[in-house]
Design a protein around this motif. Sequence first.
Motif, PDB file in Angstrom:
ATOM      1  N   TYR A 100     -18.522 -39.022  21.490  1.00 48.19           N
ATOM      2  CA  TYR A 100     -19.249 -39.143  22.759  1.00 48.19           C
ATOM      3  C   TYR A 100     -18.873 -40.332  23.622  1.00 48.19           C
ATOM      4  O   TYR A 100     -19.499 -40.548  24.660  1.00 48.19           O
TER       5      TYR A 100
ATOM      6  N   TYR B 104     -16.061 -34.812  22.975  1.00 47.36           N
ATOM      7  CA  TYR B 104     -16.833 -33.951  23.874  1.00 47.36           C
ATOM      8  C   TYR B 104     -16.779 -34.429  25.326  1.00 47.36           C
ATOM      9  O   TYR B 104     -16.988 -33.642  26.242  1.00 47.36           O
TER      10      TYR B 104
ATOM     11  N   ALA C 160     -16.987 -25.513  22.400  1.00 51.19           N
ATOM     12  CA  ALA C 160     -17.006 -24.270  21.642  1.00 51.19           C
ATOM     13  C   ALA C 160     -16.391 -23.182  22.520  1.00 51.19           C
ATOM     14  O   ALA C 160     -16.238 -23.358  23.724  1.00 51.19           O
TER      15      ALA C 160
ATOM     16  N   THR D 212     -18.957 -20.579  18.055  1.00 45.82           N
ATOM     17  CA  THR D 212     -20.364 -20.677  17.651  1.00 45.82           C
ATOM     18  C   THR D 212     -21.029 -19.317  17.930  1.00 45.82           C
ATOM     19  O   THR D 212     -20.430 -18.464  18.594  1.00 45.82           O
TER      20      THR D 212
ATOM     21  N   GLY E  68     -28.092 -29.593  23.471  1.00 44.31           N
ATOM     22  CA  GLY E  68     -26.709 -29.436  23.028  1.00 44.31           C
ATOM     23  C   GLY E  68     -26.172 -28.127  23.557  1.00 44.31           C
ATOM     24  O   GLY E  68     -25.582 -27.323  22.832  1.00 44.31           O
TER      25      GLY E  68
ATOM     26  N   GLU F  13     -27.396 -31.378  27.902  1.00 43.52           N
ATOM     27  CA  GLU F  13     -26.041 -31.535  27.369  1.00 43.52           C
ATOM     28  C   GLU F  13     -25.581 -32.958  27.701  1.00 43.52           C
ATOM     29  O   GLU F  13     -25.589 -33.367  28.857  1.00 43.52           O
ATOM     30  N   SER F  14     -25.176 -33.709  26.652  1.00 48.36           N
ATOM     31  CA  SER F  14     -24.835 -35.114  26.889  1.00 48.36           C
ATOM     32  C   SER F  14     -23.461 -35.271  27.553  1.00 48.36           C
ATOM     33  O   SER F  14     -23.214 -36.279  28.217  1.00 48.36           O
TER      34      SER F  14
ATOM     35  N   LEU G 236     -19.035 -31.013  30.248  1.00 48.20           N
ATOM     36  CA  LEU G 236     -19.633 -29.705  29.949  1.00 48.20           C
ATOM     37  C   LEU G 236     -20.782 -29.408  30.911  1.00 48.20           C
ATOM     38  O   LEU G 236     -20.969 -28.254  31.314  1.00 48.20           O
TER      39      LEU G 236
ATOM     40  N   ASN H 236     -28.567 -24.919  19.089  1.00 45.52           N
ATOM     41  CA  ASN H 236     -27.600 -24.246  18.233  1.00 45.52           C
ATOM     42  C   ASN H 236     -26.441 -25.200  17.941  1.00 45.52           C
ATOM     43  O   ASN H 236     -25.766 -25.665  18.873  1.00 45.52           O
ATOM     44  N   GLU H 237     -26.228 -25.480  16.667  1.00 44.69           N
ATOM     45  CA  GLU H 237     -25.140 -26.366  16.229  1.00 44.69           C
ATOM     46  C   GLU H 237     -25.147 -27.704  16.959  1.00 44.69           C
ATOM     47  O   GLU H 237     -24.108 -28.172  17.410  1.00 44.69           O
ATOM     48  N   LEU H 238     -26.313 -28.290  17.095  1.00 45.94           N
ATOM     49  CA  LEU H 238     -26.398 -29.650  17.639  1.00 45.94           C
ATOM     50  C   LEU H 238     -26.509 -30.676  16.507  1.00 45.94           C
ATOM     51  O   LEU H 238     -25.756 -31.657  16.475  1.00 45.94           O
TER      52      LEU H 238
ATOM     53  N   ASN I 115     -23.616 -32.270  14.702  1.00 48.19           N
ATOM     54  CA  ASN I 115     -22.737 -33.130  15.497  1.00 48.19           C
ATOM     55  C   ASN I 115     -23.348 -34.510  15.761  1.00 48.19           C
ATOM     56  O   ASN I 115     -22.784 -35.299  16.505  1.00 48.19           O
TER      57      ASN I 115
HETATM   58  C1  LIG Z   1     -21.069 -27.932  18.484  1.00 44.79           C
HETATM   59  S1  LIG Z   1     -21.470 -28.081  20.169  1.00 44.79           S
HETATM   60  C2  LIG Z   1     -22.549 -26.682  20.348  1.00 44.79           C
HETATM   61  C3  LIG Z   1     -22.596 -26.152  21.747  1.00 44.79           C
HETATM   62  C4  LIG Z   1     -23.470 -24.907  21.924  1.00 44.79           C
HETATM   63  N1  LIG Z   1     -24.830 -25.132  21.545  1.00 44.79           N
HETATM   64  C5  LIG Z   1     -22.925 -23.729  21.163  1.00 44.79           C
HETATM   65  O1  LIG Z   1     -23.543 -23.332  20.186  1.00 44.79           O
HETATM   66  O2  LIG Z   1     -21.841 -23.225  21.531  1.00 44.79           O
HETATM   67  C6  LIG Z   1     -22.624 -29.447  20.236  1.00 44.79           C
HETATM   68  C7  LIG Z   1     -22.945 -29.883  21.645  1.00 44.79           C
HETATM   69  O3  LIG Z   1     -24.026 -30.839  21.629  1.00 44.79           O
HETATM   70  C8  LIG Z   1     -23.756 -31.839  22.600  1.00 44.79           C
HETATM   71  N2  LIG Z   1     -24.581 -33.006  22.225  1.00 44.79           N
HETATM   72  C9  LIG Z   1     -24.375 -33.893  21.240  1.00 44.79           C
HETATM   73  N3  LIG Z   1     -25.380 -34.783  21.164  1.00 44.79           N
HETATM   74  C10 LIG Z   1     -26.264 -34.442  22.125  1.00 44.79           C
HETATM   75  C11 LIG Z   1     -27.527 -34.944  22.514  1.00 44.79           C
HETATM   76  N4  LIG Z   1     -28.076 -35.991  21.909  1.00 44.79           N
HETATM   77  N5  LIG Z   1     -28.166 -34.335  23.552  1.00 44.79           N
HETATM   78  C12 LIG Z   1     -27.605 -33.274  24.167  1.00 44.79           C
HETATM   79  N6  LIG Z   1     -26.405 -32.749  23.827  1.00 44.79           N
HETATM   80  C13 LIG Z   1     -25.751 -33.315  22.811  1.00 44.79           C
HETATM   81  C14 LIG Z   1     -22.264 -32.025  22.511  1.00 44.79           C
HETATM   82  O4  LIG Z   1     -21.716 -32.666  23.653  1.00 44.79           O
HETATM   83  C15 LIG Z   1     -21.794 -30.578  22.356  1.00 44.79           C
HETATM   84  O5  LIG Z   1     -21.577 -29.951  23.592  1.00 44.79           O
END
Ligand SMILES: C[S@@+](CC[C@H](N)C(=O)[O-])C[C@H]1O[C@@H](n2cnc3c(N)ncnc32)[C@H](O)[C@@H]1O
Length: 358
Positions: free
Chosen positions: A29, A36, A42, A50, A85, A112-113, A117, A172-174, A177
């Motif tokens: 980050y 990212y 993804a 994902t 995320g 989304e951080s 994206l 989903n998948e946050l 990470n």
């Molecule tokens: C593995 S990707 C999953 C993206 C999406 N949810 C999917 O399933 O395709 C994880 C995402 O979470 C974002 N992310 C990470 N930490 C975060 C936070 N604290 N708040 C918001 N987004 C975050 C990342 O930048 C990345 O885009």
Amino acid sequence: MNELEERVADEIRRRGPVPFSEVMDLALYDPDFGFYSTHGSAGRRGDFITSPEVGPLFGAVIARALDTWWHEMGEPDPFVVVEAGAGAGTLAIAVLAATPACAPALRYVLVESSALLRDRHREYLVLESAAHAFAPDREEVVDRQELDMPTGPIVVSLAELPRVEAHVVLANELLDNLPLDLLERGDDRTCEVRVGLDGDRLVEVLVPTDLSIETGREPVQTAAARWVREARALGGRVVVFDYADTTASMARRPWTDWLRTYRDHQRGSGVLDDLGSQDITCEVAVDQLPRPAHDTAQADWLRRHGIDDLVAEGRKVWEERAHLGDLEAMKARSRVSEAEALTAPTGLGAFRVLEWEP
Ligand SMILES: C[S@@+](CC[C@H](N)C(=O)[O-])C[C@H]1O[C@@H](n2cnc3c(N)ncnc32)[C@H](O)[C@@H]1O
């Protein structure tokens, strides 16, 4: 060394070996060099697939689940759904395309951080300002109500969790990470796995700690637990989809199986290699999170929320329209293969769906 590694090396020269969580945070980050922030995502053109990126079926099932909860909650208007995320916004697009019954009341907040994206959210979604979504102009609301016009769906894109009451928070998948620390059992004591320098190479350094574990290597997922507490503080149902295990089970497995790197749809190299160029992801230790009310395999959760009906609908449309070979026919046909991927027992179907009730 790349520029990010130089920065980490400077920090290590100044402070000594640094926690793994700090290095993972920068690798993913850092605003200038993080995976990212600069390119990672993804999707088929991205670095990994994902559930939302398999196709629109996952979002269609989520739309049905949102309707179930909306009805159970007494059809609140506004109905605030936060997706944390959110990546490039693929899930939000599919949920809205499924036109759930709650849409007129829906405030859908993508969090989304990564600024890169977030920029993609406006490619396919009509975004409104947070001020408008959470405190709409009274007169406009009254006008619309008098004309019997819906006020939603209103879609907002933010960098952080908003400080508003939310009915549902999805991710989903946050959690996989979020930065974590590592502990390792040595011969006679437990050490923290930190990152130090060997010449101009970043290397693992074991630093004795007062914490104690019994065997192997374990993740310490403080940031994931904190995120769940923050999401729960918004007051609604929290629903997390991710690959998960327990701390004890992970300690018995080779650590490189649960702490992985990805790039261009392939497993990447070591976690300290070429920082910022690859994704770093860790299975979620469920026992380190606040205890969920439900912990369900993704395949079962999707079935409970109607994936089989959606596939049957798709089959029917395909039979009716196959001779036309149009987009609708193709989309209907693809539901069958999407459902197979989303429920595969050794793949996405084995992911856990963790739910915390309000
Ligand atoms: C593995 S990707 C999953 C993206 C999406 N949810 C999917 O399933 O395709 C994880 C995402 O979470 C974002 N992310 C990470 N930490 C975060 C936070 N604290 N708040 C918001 N987004 C975050 C990342 O930048 C990345 O885009």
